[in-house]
Design an enzyme around this catalytic site. Structure first.
Site, PDB file in Angstrom:
ATOM      1  N   ASP A   1      -0.986  -8.814   3.035  1.00  0.00           N
ATOM      2  CA  ASP A   1      -2.465  -8.960   3.490  1.00  0.00           C
ATOM      3  C   ASP A   1      -3.109  -9.791   2.339  1.00  0.00           C
ATOM      4  OD1 ASP A   1      -1.938  -7.417   5.619  1.00  0.00           O
ATOM      5  OD2 ASP A   1      -2.726  -5.621   4.856  1.00  0.00           O
TER       6      ASP A   1
ATOM      7  N   ASP B   1       0.767   0.028   4.604  1.00  0.00           N
ATOM      8  CA  ASP B   1      -0.442  -0.407   3.825  1.00  0.00           C
ATOM      9  C   ASP B   1      -0.740   0.726   2.903  1.00  0.00           C
ATOM     10  OD1 ASP B   1      -1.439  -2.685   5.252  1.00  0.00           O
ATOM     11  OD2 ASP B   1      -2.803  -1.599   6.555  1.00  0.00           O
TER      12      ASP B   1
END
Length: 166
Positions: A142, A124
């Site tokens: 995401d 991330d």
């Protein structure tokens, strides 16, 4: 003379492939360019690059579960992707209100599966914040999953409302 069947929406899997490509390219850039756990401002007061890792799911759900969650989330993502691909095969190509969100979810889910299988976690790197309130870090996969899920919900409501009105 037999009628030619309507082509399915499987062509939309090209969008899934694009999402996977952008996601993996961006994560390769992050791994080669950004320091771990260090904020790099993009827009002061709102957006940082912030390289971190997630062994769980959304909001680090089950991230400290001991390792089994990698296989659980991989199987879940592949099962959902398979189901959505099946639904795409049953959807007319021009029915973009179904095809677009399905393709986004498939691309995002597979992008994160690749991370889990290659690294044992998801990379991330997008961090949004206002003041001291920070949204959990996320990535392009995401974003595609969330956008697709919102599309499924919103377009599903509109389609049902339109069918009930007629």
């Amino acid at each position: 003379m037999s009628q030619r069947p309507n082509p399915s929406a499987l062509i939309w899997l090209l969008l899934s492939a694009l999402v996977i490509g952008l996601d993996q390219w961006s994560k390769a850039w992050v791994l080669s360019s950004l320091p771990e756990y260090t904020s790099v401002p993009v827009i002061d007061g709102f957006w940082n690059w912030y390289r971190t890792y997630n062994t769980g799911a959304a909001f680090s759900f089950l991230s400290d579960a001991g390792g089994w969650q990698l296989w659980f989330f991989t199987a879940l993502a592949m099962g959902i992707s398979g189901l959505l691909a099946f639904w795409l095969s049953r959807t007319a190509r021009g029915h973009w209100r179904s095809a677009l969100p399905y393709a986004l979810v498939i691309g995002g889910a597979i992008g994160n599966v690749i991370d889990r299988l290659m690294h044992g976690h998801v990379v991330d790197f997008i961090q949004w914040y206002i003041g001291s309130h920070t949204w959990p870090s996320f990535n392009i996969a995401d974003s595609a999953i969330v956008g697709g899920a919102i599309g499924i919900a919103v377009f599903g409501l509109f389609d049902k409302a339109g069918k009930q009105a007629s």
